[in-house]
Design a protein around this motif. Sequence first.
Motif, short mmCIF file in Angstrom:
data_model
loop_
_atom_site.label_atom_id
_atom_site.label_comp_id
_atom_site.label_asym_id
_atom_site.label_seq_id
_atom_site.Cartn_x
_atom_site.Cartn_y
_atom_site.Cartn_z
N LEU A 148 0.85 -1.19 0.00
CA LEU A 148 0.00 0.00 0.00
C LEU A 148 0.89 1.24 0.00
O LEU A 148 1.65 1.47 0.94
N LEU A 149 0.78 2.04 -1.05
CA LEU A 149 1.47 3.31 -1.16
C LEU A 149 0.48 4.43 -0.89
O LEU A 149 -0.68 4.36 -1.30
N HIS A 150 0.94 5.50 -0.23
CA HIS A 150 0.05 6.63 0.03
C HIS A 150 0.87 7.85 0.44
O HIS A 150 2.06 7.74 0.75
N ASN A 151 0.24 9.01 0.43
CA ASN A 151 0.92 10.26 0.77
C ASN A 151 0.42 10.83 2.10
O ASN A 151 0.23 12.04 2.25
N LEU B 66 6.01 7.98 -1.28
CA LEU B 66 4.71 7.34 -1.13
C LEU B 66 4.78 6.11 -0.24
O LEU B 66 3.88 5.28 -0.26
N SER B 67 5.84 6.01 0.55
CA SER B 67 6.06 4.88 1.45
C SER B 67 6.32 5.41 2.85
O SER B 67 6.55 6.61 3.05
N SER B 68 6.30 4.51 3.82
CA SER B 68 6.49 4.91 5.22
C SER B 68 7.90 5.44 5.46
O SER B 68 8.11 6.32 6.30
N ALA B 69 8.87 4.92 4.72
CA ALA B 69 10.25 5.38 4.79
C ALA B 69 10.67 5.85 3.41
O ALA B 69 9.83 6.02 2.52
N ALA B 70 11.96 6.06 3.21
CA ALA B 70 12.43 6.54 1.92
C ALA B 70 12.20 5.53 0.80
O ALA B 70 12.00 5.91 -0.36
N ASP C 77 -3.04 5.06 -2.83
CA ASP C 77 -4.03 6.05 -2.43
C ASP C 77 -3.37 7.42 -2.41
O ASP C 77 -2.45 7.66 -1.64
N LEU C 78 -3.85 8.31 -3.26
CA LEU C 78 -3.40 9.70 -3.27
C LEU C 78 -4.47 10.55 -2.61
O LEU C 78 -5.64 10.52 -3.03
#
Length: 249
Positions: free
Chosen positions: A103-106, A119-123, A221-222
Motif C-alpha cells: 500500500l502506497l500513500h501520501n 509514497l512509502s512509510s520510509a524513503a 491512495d493519493l
Amino acid sequence: MSFIRQYRRFVRVSFEDDGGQPVDAFDVRLTGHTRRVLSDHALIFRPGVAGFSIYSRRNPDEADPLIGPITGRTRLSFGLRLTDPQFHARYHPDLQPAARQILLHNLDATGTVQTSGALSSAATVEQADLVRVGAAKSFPVTLDLTAGVPDRLQARNRFDNSLLVEQEFTAPAGPVLRLNADLNSLEHPAVRLTTPVAGVLDQLVYADDEISSSGVELILDLWWEQRQDVVPTPGGAQFTASFRARDGA
C-alpha cells in the motif's frame, strides 16, 4: 460562455529504484471511485513511462479559472498490476507474511496529507508498507485464540487508534476462529484490525471489494484537500515510490 480549456499538471507520480533509475513495471488502473472523483473535479489521468500524471482543467475567461476545485479531503485510488514478472526478484520488500500487498500513500505517521515526497512509510518501500487485502462486505479474518478468547473484533483508525467498527461474536472451543468481518461501513478502506485481547490480532488491512477482486499487486491512495492550483507550475505536486534493489539484481 467561453469554451477555452487549459490543462495544467496537478500531480506527477514516479516509480524508481533506490538509485534513482526509472522502474517501468506497472500497469496503473483507476478504480470506479477514482473515475467518479476525476469526473467531479474535471481531472485528466495520463499514464506515462514509470509513472503517471493527473492534469487539472482551467477556463481562463472565468473569474475563478479552475474548473472543479477540490475543497475537502479527497482520495484517489489506483490498482497497480505488475507487468514485470521478475519484479519481486529484483526489488524489496519480501511479501511476508504471505498474502500481503503493498500500500502506497501520501499520508504521514499522523495521517496528515503530504503534498510531495515519498509514497512509502520510509524513503523506500519496505515491509511496513504491506497490508492484507479483502472484500469490505466479508473480510476474512483468522484469530489465534491461544493468547486469549475475545468476544469482539475491532476496526480502528491506523493513525490515532480510534474505534471505527466493532463486531461481536461468540468464539467456539478450539485454538483458531475464522470469521468474515463486515467492514462495508468504513469511510476509508485502510484500517487496523484488532481485538481487545492482546496477541490475538493486530493487522493492517485494506477492505475494498473492487481492489480485492482485481488481483492487483500494489495499491496507491493519493489524498488531497486543497485546490489543485496551489501546486508548483509547470511540474505539479511530485510523488515518488522508490523500490530498494536486491543485492546482485
